[in-house]
Design a protein around this motif. Structure first.
Motif, PDB file in Angstrom:
ATOM      1  N   THR A 157      59.087   4.672 -19.664  1.00 37.65           N
ATOM      2  CA  THR A 157      60.029   3.652 -19.213  1.00 37.65           C
ATOM      3  C   THR A 157      61.453   3.986 -19.638  1.00 37.65           C
ATOM      4  OG1 THR A 157      58.334   1.931 -19.272  1.00 37.65           O
ATOM      5  CG2 THR A 157      60.627   1.200 -19.364  1.00 37.65           C
ATOM      6  N   LEU A 158      61.600   4.492 -20.853  1.00 38.48           N
ATOM      7  CA  LEU A 158      62.930   4.831 -21.365  1.00 38.48           C
ATOM      8  C   LEU A 158      63.418   6.192 -20.888  1.00 38.48           C
ATOM      9  CD1 LEU A 158      62.619   3.531 -25.047  1.00 38.48           C
ATOM     10  CD2 LEU A 158      63.504   2.331 -23.033  1.00 38.48           C
ATOM     11  N   ASP A 159      62.546   6.895 -20.165  1.00 33.19           N
ATOM     12  CA  ASP A 159      62.868   8.216 -19.614  1.00 33.19           C
ATOM     13  C   ASP A 159      63.228   9.225 -20.708  1.00 33.19           C
ATOM     14  OD1 ASP A 159      63.041  10.035 -17.501  1.00 33.19           O
ATOM     15  OD2 ASP A 159      65.185   9.651 -17.197  1.00 33.19           O
ATOM     16  N   VAL A 160      62.387   9.231 -21.748  1.00 32.40           N
ATOM     17  CA  VAL A 160      62.526  10.203 -22.829  1.00 32.40           C
ATOM     18  C   VAL A 160      61.136  10.758 -23.124  1.00 32.40           C
ATOM     19  CG1 VAL A 160      64.511   9.037 -23.878  1.00 32.40           C
ATOM     20  CG2 VAL A 160      62.213   8.505 -24.687  1.00 32.40           C
ATOM     21  N   PRO A 161      61.062  11.952 -23.685  1.00 33.04           N
ATOM     22  CA  PRO A 161      59.740  12.447 -24.085  1.00 33.04           C
ATOM     23  C   PRO A 161      59.225  11.637 -25.280  1.00 33.04           C
ATOM     24  CG  PRO A 161      61.448  14.008 -24.723  1.00 33.04           C
ATOM     25  CD  PRO A 161      62.122  12.922 -23.947  1.00 33.04           C
ATOM     26  N   LEU A 208      67.811   4.109 -29.503  1.00 32.57           N
ATOM     27  CA  LEU A 208      66.497   4.356 -28.918  1.00 32.57           C
ATOM     28  C   LEU A 208      65.485   3.350 -29.463  1.00 32.57           C
ATOM     29  CD1 LEU A 208      64.908   6.098 -26.967  1.00 32.57           C
ATOM     30  CD2 LEU A 208      64.546   7.732 -28.821  1.00 32.57           C
ATOM     31  N   ALA A 209      65.540   3.074 -30.747  1.00 30.37           N
ATOM     32  CA  ALA A 209      64.627   2.098 -31.355  1.00 30.37           C
ATOM     33  C   ALA A 209      64.865   0.696 -30.811  1.00 30.37           C
ATOM     34  CB  ALA A 209      64.767   2.119 -32.870  1.00 30.37           C
ATOM     35  N   LEU A 210      66.119   0.322 -30.614  1.00 23.56           N
ATOM     36  CA  LEU A 210      66.423  -0.984 -30.026  1.00 23.56           C
ATOM     37  C   LEU A 210      65.885  -1.082 -28.611  1.00 23.56           C
ATOM     38  CD1 LEU A 210      70.041  -1.603 -31.330  1.00 23.56           C
ATOM     39  CD2 LEU A 210      68.024  -3.011 -31.793  1.00 23.56           C
ATOM     40  N   SER A 211      66.027  -0.012 -27.847  1.00 20.63           N
ATOM     41  CA  SER A 211      65.474   0.007 -26.485  1.00 20.63           C
ATOM     42  C   SER A 211      63.961  -0.129 -26.518  1.00 20.63           C
ATOM     43  CB  SER A 211      65.875   1.297 -25.767  1.00 20.63           C
ATOM     44  OG  SER A 211      67.266   1.355 -25.582  1.00 20.63           O
ATOM     45  N   ALA A 212      63.333   0.532 -27.476  1.00 18.14           N
ATOM     46  CA  ALA A 212      61.883   0.433 -27.622  1.00 18.14           C
ATOM     47  C   ALA A 212      61.482  -0.988 -28.005  1.00 18.14           C
ATOM     48  CB  ALA A 212      61.390   1.433 -28.667  1.00 18.14           C
TER      49      ALA A 212
END
Length: 88
Positions: free
Chosen positions: A71-75, A12-16
């Motif tokens: 954008t990442l479709d997460v809360p 998740l951090a890499l995607s961010a």
């Protein structure tokens, strides 16, 4: 924390991080605030401390936190929890 939780937080951090770096203004702000440069990011891209800092950067600017989460479709709280997981 399990290895799977750590991997999920890192993913998740890499995607961010990718999301941040896709926008020049956001990327410049990240580099200015962290003192990192492109080479530093590349060499430490799998370092949990760096990834924690990336998520902390987002946390410190709520509009970016919300936009990234969307954008990442997460809360947004998922990004906060990922940072907390990486901090342990």
């Amino acid at each position: 924390m399990s290895a799977e939780q750590t991997n999920n937080a890192m993913d998740l951090a890499l995607s961010a991080l990718v999301w941040i770096l896709q926008d020049e203004e956001r990327a410049d702000r990240l580099l200015a605030l962290t003192g990192l440069d492109a080479d530093g990011i590349r060499s430490r891209v799998t370092d949990p401390t760096l990834l924690e800092a990336v998520l902390g950067y987002l946390e410190s600017h709520e509009p970016d936190l919300i936009a990234c989460a969307k954008t990442l479709d997460v809360p947004p709280v998922a990004l906060v929890l990922a940072r907390e997981s990486l901090a342990q």
